[in-house]
Design an enzyme around this catalytic site. Structure first.
Site, mmCIF file in Angstrom:
data_model
loop_
_atom_site.group_PDB
_atom_site.id
_atom_site.type_symbol
_atom_site.label_atom_id
_atom_site.label_comp_id
_atom_site.label_asym_id
_atom_site.label_seq_id
_atom_site.Cartn_x
_atom_site.Cartn_y
_atom_site.Cartn_z
ATOM 1 N N GLU A 1 0.822 -1.215 0.000
ATOM 2 C CA GLU A 1 0.000 0.000 0.000
ATOM 3 C C GLU A 1 0.857 1.267 0.000
ATOM 4 O OE1 GLU A 1 -3.753 -1.778 2.581
ATOM 5 O OE2 GLU A 1 -1.966 -1.092 3.629
ATOM 6 N N GLY B 1 -12.292 -5.112 3.572
ATOM 7 C CA GLY B 1 -13.334 -6.034 3.129
ATOM 8 C C GLY B 1 -14.631 -5.246 2.963
ATOM 9 N N ILE C 1 -11.479 -10.728 8.519
ATOM 10 C CA ILE C 1 -12.815 -11.348 8.496
ATOM 11 C C ILE C 1 -12.992 -12.143 7.199
ATOM 12 C CG2 ILE C 1 -15.297 -10.947 8.708
ATOM 13 C CD1 ILE C 1 -13.876 -9.825 11.133
ATOM 14 N N ASP D 1 -12.020 -7.494 -1.087
ATOM 15 C CA ASP D 1 -12.730 -8.773 -0.901
ATOM 16 C C ASP D 1 -14.061 -8.480 -0.208
ATOM 17 O OD1 ASP D 1 -10.486 -8.568 1.440
ATOM 18 O OD2 ASP D 1 -12.408 -9.205 2.229
HETATM 19 N N1 ADE Z 1 -8.625 -5.914 4.840
HETATM 20 C C1 ADE Z 1 -8.944 -6.355 3.612
HETATM 21 N N2 ADE Z 1 -9.880 -7.319 3.669
HETATM 22 C C2 ADE Z 1 -10.140 -7.516 4.979
HETATM 23 C C3 ADE Z 1 -10.991 -8.395 5.690
HETATM 24 N N3 ADE Z 1 -11.746 -9.275 5.054
HETATM 25 N N4 ADE Z 1 -11.009 -8.319 7.058
HETATM 26 C C4 ADE Z 1 -10.229 -7.417 7.695
HETATM 27 N N5 ADE Z 1 -9.391 -6.584 7.084
HETATM 28 C C5 ADE Z 1 -9.351 -6.614 5.736
#
Ligand code: ADE
Length: 230
Positions: free
Chosen positions: A12, A78, A154, A198
Site C-alpha cells: 500500500e 473487506g 474477516i 474482498d
Molecule cells: N482488509 C482487507 N480485507 C479484509 C478483511 N476481510 N477483514 C479485515 N481486514 C481486511
C-alpha cells in the site's frame, strides 16, 4: 501544513513513496517515517504494520514527533453488504472498533468504556476532498459510510453480517478505528479511505490476493488527487 499518510502494508505504501520526493527517513518503533513532498506539499508517509496497536503507536508518533496537521489512512478493506464490491472505494464517515466488548458492564459492543464518544467521525472537509477525488475516476464506485475495525481478518459470512447489523458498517479493516481514536484524543482531523479487496466472506483471502493491485492503484490515485488539490 504537514500531512501524515499511514498505510498498513508495503504493497500500500510503495506506490505512494514512488510519488514522493523523499528528503529524510527516520526510524522509530521499528517503523520508517519518510519525510518529503508530493506536489510540493509536506508529507510524512509511513507503513505502520497490521493491526490496531501498530496503527495507534504510529499515529501518536506522527502527532508527537512530526507535528502532523492531518492524518490520512489509505489501504484495503473487506466490503460489507450487497452494494460494496472489490474494486470499489469506501470513504469513512466514522470509524468503530467491532472487537471492543465491555457489554458485561452494560456498554453497547464497540463502545470504549468511559470514553465520551461511540464512534470517531472523519473530518468533513477531508471527506469532501476524497469524494471529489473519487469523482475524477469514473470507473471507480465510491461510497461514504461507517468502517468497522478489529484485530481480525474477516472471512466469515456470519461475522460480517453481524458487523453490518451491529454497526451499520459498509467495510471492515484492521487499523482505521485505532488511528481514528488516537486522532480524536489529540484533536487532529483525519480520514480513512479504503479500496475494497474482498467481501469478507469465505474465500476472502483469495479475492484479496487477486484484487489487491487494483485496490492499491485506486487508493494511490485518490491520495495523489487529494494532495494535489489540497
Ligand atoms: N482488509 C482487507 N480485507 C479484509 C478483511 N476481510 N477483514 C479485515 N481486514 C481486511
Amino acid at each position: 501544513m504537514i500531512i501524515g499518510i499511514i498505510c498498513a502494508m508495503d504493497e500500500e505504501i510503495k506506490p505512494i513513496l514512488e510519488e514522493m520526493e523523499i528528503e529524510k527517513k527516520y526510524m522509530k518503533a521499528n517503523m520508517q517515517f519518510n519525510l518529503g513532498k508530493i506536489y510540493k506539499k509536506d508529507i510524512v508517509a509511513v507503513r505502520c504494520g497490521i493491526g490496531k496497536v501498530n496503527a495507534a503507536v504510529c499515529t501518536q508518533i506522527l502527532v508527537d514527533d512530526f507535528n502532523v496537521d492531518k492524518v490520512i489512512n489509505v489501504g484495503v478493506a473487506g466490503g460489507i453488504g450487497d452494494i460494496v464490491y472489490p474494486g470499489d472505494v469506501v470513504i469513512g464517515s466514522s470509524l468503530v472498533q467491532h472487537d471492543m466488548d465491555a457489554s458485561a458492564f452494560g456498554d453497547k459492543i464497540g463502545q470504549i468504556p468511559r470514553l465520551d464518544t461511540f464512534d470517531f467521525k472523519c473530518d468533513k472537509y477531508l471527506i469532501e476532498k476524497a469524494q471529489n477525488a473519487c469523482e475524477q475516476f469514473n470507473e471507480v464506485n465510491h461510497y461514504v459510510g461507517i468502517i468497522a475495525t478489529g484485530d481480525q481478518f474477516i472471512a466469515d459470512i456470519h461475522k460480517i453480517k453481524w458487523i453490518n447489523k451491529e454497526f451499520d458498517a459498509i467495510a471492515c479493516e484492521m487499523e482505521g478505528g485505532s488511528i481514528a481514536q488516537v486522532c480524536y484524543l489529540n484533536n487532529i482531523p483525519f480520514i480513512v479511505i479504503r479500496s475494497i479487496s474482498d467481501n469478507a466472506n469465505i474465500g476472502a483471502h483469495m479475492d484479496y490476493e487477486k484484487f489487491i493491485p487494483i485496490a492499491v492503484k485506486n487508493s494511490t490515485n485518490i491520495i495523489k488527487y487529494m494532495i494535489k488539490s489540497a
